[in-house]
Design a protein around this motif. Sequence first.
Motif, PDB file in Angstrom:
ATOM      1  N   SER A   1       0.828  -1.217   0.000  1.00  0.00           N
ATOM      2  CA  SER A   1       0.000   0.000   0.000  1.00  0.00           C
ATOM      3  C   SER A   1       0.855   1.256   0.000  1.00  0.00           C
ATOM      4  CB  SER A   1      -0.939  -0.006   1.208  1.00  0.00           C
ATOM      5  OG  SER A   1      -0.212   0.103   2.414  1.00  0.00           O
ATOM      6  N   VAL A   2       2.077   1.193   0.613  1.00  0.00           N
ATOM      7  CA  VAL A   2       2.966   2.358   0.587  1.00  0.00           C
ATOM      8  C   VAL A   2       3.389   2.659  -0.842  1.00  0.00           C
ATOM      9  CG1 VAL A   2       5.270   3.182   1.243  1.00  0.00           C
ATOM     10  CG2 VAL A   2       3.795   2.119   2.954  1.00  0.00           C
ATOM     11  N   ARG A   3       3.767   1.632  -1.583  1.00  0.00           N
ATOM     12  CA  ARG A   3       4.168   1.838  -2.986  1.00  0.00           C
ATOM     13  C   ARG A   3       2.982   2.345  -3.815  1.00  0.00           C
ATOM     14  NH1 ARG A   3       6.757  -3.148  -1.872  1.00  0.00           N
ATOM     15  NH2 ARG A   3       5.066  -4.273  -2.920  1.00  0.00           N
ATOM     16  N   ILE A   4       1.830   1.754  -3.557  1.00  0.00           N
ATOM     17  CA  ILE A   4       0.648   2.173  -4.316  1.00  0.00           C
ATOM     18  C   ILE A   4       0.284   3.619  -4.008  1.00  0.00           C
ATOM     19  CG2 ILE A   4      -1.837   1.803  -4.615  1.00  0.00           C
ATOM     20  CD1 ILE A   4      -1.298  -1.181  -4.105  1.00  0.00           C
ATOM     21  N   SER A   5       0.316   4.011  -2.741  1.00  0.00           N
ATOM     22  CA  SER A   5      -0.055   5.385  -2.364  1.00  0.00           C
ATOM     23  C   SER A   5       0.919   6.394  -2.948  1.00  0.00           C
ATOM     24  CB  SER A   5      -0.111   5.504  -0.838  1.00  0.00           C
ATOM     25  OG  SER A   5       1.167   5.310  -0.265  1.00  0.00           O
ATOM     26  N   ASN A   6       2.209   6.033  -2.993  1.00  0.00           N
ATOM     27  CA  ASN A   6       3.190   6.953  -3.588  1.00  0.00           C
ATOM     28  C   ASN A   6       2.938   7.123  -5.082  1.00  0.00           C
ATOM     29  OD1 ASN A   6       4.539   7.477  -1.192  1.00  0.00           O
ATOM     30  ND2 ASN A   6       5.969   5.764  -1.450  1.00  0.00           N
ATOM     31  N   ASP A   7       2.643   6.020  -5.758  1.00  0.00           N
ATOM     32  CA  ASP A   7       2.362   6.109  -7.202  1.00  0.00           C
ATOM     33  C   ASP A   7       1.108   6.933  -7.461  1.00  0.00           C
ATOM     34  OD1 ASP A   7       4.582   4.565  -7.666  1.00  0.00           O
ATOM     35  OD2 ASP A   7       3.460   2.663  -7.812  1.00  0.00           O
ATOM     36  N   LEU A   8       0.079   6.717  -6.651  1.00  0.00           N
ATOM     37  CA  LEU A   8      -1.164   7.470  -6.830  1.00  0.00           C
ATOM     38  C   LEU A   8      -0.967   8.949  -6.533  1.00  0.00           C
ATOM     39  CD1 LEU A   8      -3.762   4.992  -5.246  1.00  0.00           C
ATOM     40  CD2 LEU A   8      -3.433   5.504  -7.691  1.00  0.00           C
ATOM     41  N   PHE A   9      -0.107   9.228  -5.528  1.00  0.00           N
ATOM     42  CA  PHE A   9       0.124  10.634  -5.176  1.00  0.00           C
ATOM     43  C   PHE A   9       0.867  11.354  -6.296  1.00  0.00           C
ATOM     44  CE2 PHE A   9       2.624  13.995  -3.053  1.00  0.00           C
ATOM     45  CZ  PHE A   9       1.581  14.726  -2.531  1.00  0.00           C
ATOM     46  N   ARG A  10       1.808  10.641  -6.944  1.00  0.00           N
ATOM     47  CA  ARG A  10       2.545  11.266  -8.043  1.00  0.00           C
ATOM     48  C   ARG A  10       1.593  11.646  -9.188  1.00  0.00           C
ATOM     49  NH1 ARG A  10       6.202   6.939  -6.995  1.00  0.00           N
ATOM     50  NH2 ARG A  10       8.116   7.672  -5.961  1.00  0.00           N
ATOM     51  N   SER A  11       0.605  10.790  -9.375  1.00  0.00           N
ATOM     52  CA  SER A  11      -0.349  11.061 -10.468  1.00  0.00           C
ATOM     53  C   SER A  11      -1.558  11.843  -9.987  1.00  0.00           C
ATOM     54  CB  SER A  11      -0.805   9.729 -11.095  1.00  0.00           C
ATOM     55  OG  SER A  11      -1.444   8.920 -10.116  1.00  0.00           O
ATOM     56  N   THR A  12      -1.431  12.416  -8.789  1.00  0.00           N
ATOM     57  CA  THR A  12      -2.473  13.267  -8.168  1.00  0.00           C
ATOM     58  C   THR A  12      -3.809  12.541  -8.024  1.00  0.00           C
ATOM     59  OG1 THR A  12      -3.226  14.237 -10.255  1.00  0.00           O
ATOM     60  CG2 THR A  12      -1.404  15.347  -9.140  1.00  0.00           C
ATOM     61  N   ARG A  13      -3.747  11.244  -7.884  1.00  0.00           N
ATOM     62  CA  ARG A  13      -4.976  10.479  -7.719  1.00  0.00           C
ATOM     63  C   ARG A  13      -5.214  10.101  -6.263  1.00  0.00           C
ATOM     64  NH1 ARG A  13      -4.172   5.626 -11.701  1.00  0.00           N
ATOM     65  NH2 ARG A  13      -6.223   5.041 -10.846  1.00  0.00           N
ATOM     66  N   ALA A  14      -4.274  10.483  -5.357  1.00  0.00           N
ATOM     67  CA  ALA A  14      -4.422  10.197  -3.926  1.00  0.00           C
ATOM     68  C   ALA A  14      -4.052  11.439  -3.133  1.00  0.00           C
ATOM     69  CB  ALA A  14      -3.529   9.030  -3.501  1.00  0.00           C
ATOM     70  N   ASP A  15      -4.729  11.618  -2.018  1.00  0.00           N
ATOM     71  CA  ASP A  15      -4.467  12.759  -1.151  1.00  0.00           C
ATOM     72  C   ASP A  15      -3.186  12.505  -0.351  1.00  0.00           C
ATOM     73  OD1 ASP A  15      -5.206  14.038   1.862  1.00  0.00           O
ATOM     74  OD2 ASP A  15      -5.596  15.306   0.094  1.00  0.00           O
ATOM     75  N   TYR A  16      -2.476  13.589   0.025  1.00  0.00           N
ATOM     76  CA  TYR A  16      -1.223  13.431   0.769  1.00  0.00           C
ATOM     77  C   TYR A  16      -1.462  12.799   2.137  1.00  0.00           C
ATOM     78  CZ  TYR A  16      -2.445  17.557   3.574  1.00  0.00           C
ATOM     79  OH  TYR A  16      -3.057  18.438   4.432  1.00  0.00           O
ATOM     80  N   MET A  17      -2.656  13.007   2.717  1.00  0.00           N
ATOM     81  CA  MET A  17      -2.952  12.396   4.012  1.00  0.00           C
ATOM     82  C   MET A  17      -2.990  10.871   3.907  1.00  0.00           C
ATOM     83  SD  MET A  17      -3.022  14.538   6.401  1.00  0.00           S
ATOM     84  CE  MET A  17      -3.695  13.428   7.632  1.00  0.00           C
ATOM     85  N   GLU A  18      -3.441  10.368   2.752  1.00  0.00           N
ATOM     86  CA  GLU A  18      -3.449   8.920   2.567  1.00  0.00           C
ATOM     87  C   GLU A  18      -2.016   8.377   2.555  1.00  0.00           C
ATOM     88  OE1 GLU A  18      -6.906   7.453  -0.170  1.00  0.00           O
ATOM     89  OE2 GLU A  18      -6.139   9.327  -1.022  1.00  0.00           O
TER      90      GLU A  18
END
Length: 479
Positions: A424-441
Amino acid sequence: MNKSTIYKCMAIAGLSFTYQACKLPAVTQRTENKTVPLAYAQANGQDTTNSAKTIWKDFFKDQYLNALIDTALKNNQELNVTMQEIEVSRAEIRARKGEYLPFAGIRAAGGVEKVGRYTSQGANDANTDIKPGRETPDPLPDYLITAYASWEVDIWHKLRNSKKAAVARYLSSVEGRNFMVTNLVAEIADSYYELLALDNQLEILKQNIGIQNNALKIVRIQKEAAHVTELAVQRFEAQVLKTRSMQYDIQQQITETENHINYLLGRFPQPIPRDDNGFEKLDLMPIQAGLPSQLLSNRPDIRQAEMDLAASKLDVKVAKARFYPSLNISASIGYNAFSPAFLFNMPQSLIYSLIGEVIQPVVNRNAIKANYSSANAKQLQAVYKYEQKVLNAYVEVTNQMAKISNLEQGYDLRSKQVQALSRSVRISNDLFRSTRADYMEVLLTQRDALEARFDLIDTKKQQINARINVYQALGGGWQ
């Protein structure tokens, strides 16, 4: 009053003395219960294989840990103090053994005495002629050389039982030393594996700081691109600072644990050599509990309580024997004269004596009764302590065996949790780079992953400690 009446009175008096000697205070007696369950609650069958029979050098496979334990067994101050207590107990045996053997010695003395002329001794001495026309010397010298011996005949085995009680207490002190060794070995092993766990937590923390620093760089880039605000940057930076501060807390714990191990080893603080690689994959020590009845012979504290109980029973016999008459025999033989020239003249200077006396306490025997009651009370205490030790040993083994079973299941689930959160850490970082996840996540995922890995290390440490505790509870480590 005629002679017949006098003899009857003396006989009645003698019988009354004998009755008083045999009449003892009523005291509650209790026999210890040595029964234990046939098997442990978690055990399947009645396997007699017992890990307590394994010496600690074979039980612990880590060469660094074995070296630490070996040093502690030589230098630990508390253990050395106990060794001196054993020496005190050994000396007590020699003292008790000497009490029921005859006491013998040689005495030599010389002196001078002037008696008054108008005393009974002076009036008689004045008329004594050593030679014609010569009176007793005045003042009168006195020279003495004699050998003497005294012996209390141990009719009621009072002295022998006292010696046996001293032997039991010596054996108890030896078992006390063995029990201390089991505790010392277990404490060093616990501290050593705690040190390995802290090393791994520190390494995980450093890895997490690297991950958070990379995330912080990404957030700053996102801010420059106006995808996030300054709030996100500050939150990520605060998380990095918090994680870095945790690093120093762990380093302090490592220092204190190292110093505690050095204290147990009886030396001043210095680095503790260890192999901290692969702690999460560390092989766990196999453990076999055997049968509960084996605790009676394997646990040093149970055997110590058993020896104390045996000594207390002998103390009761000793206290009981004090109610009975004691027979003392004393004898002496030697030479005595008022001049060295006559000291070895035979048979005029020869002196000897042989005395036998029977002593029977009749009046005011409260001290003897109190001592007897006290000995009985201490015997009951020893019985209860023995039963308490047996019960405590069984409970300790049962608790730790249950803990091993529960920790194994908990460790498997935490391992899966760590794997899921790492993904989930790798997934959240990838999503954050593509602005698809909030930084709090991203922050919450990183925090959860760190806590999960810490919990996994802690569970592993508890698994190892549970096995060490079972080994100790079974009575292993002192051989």
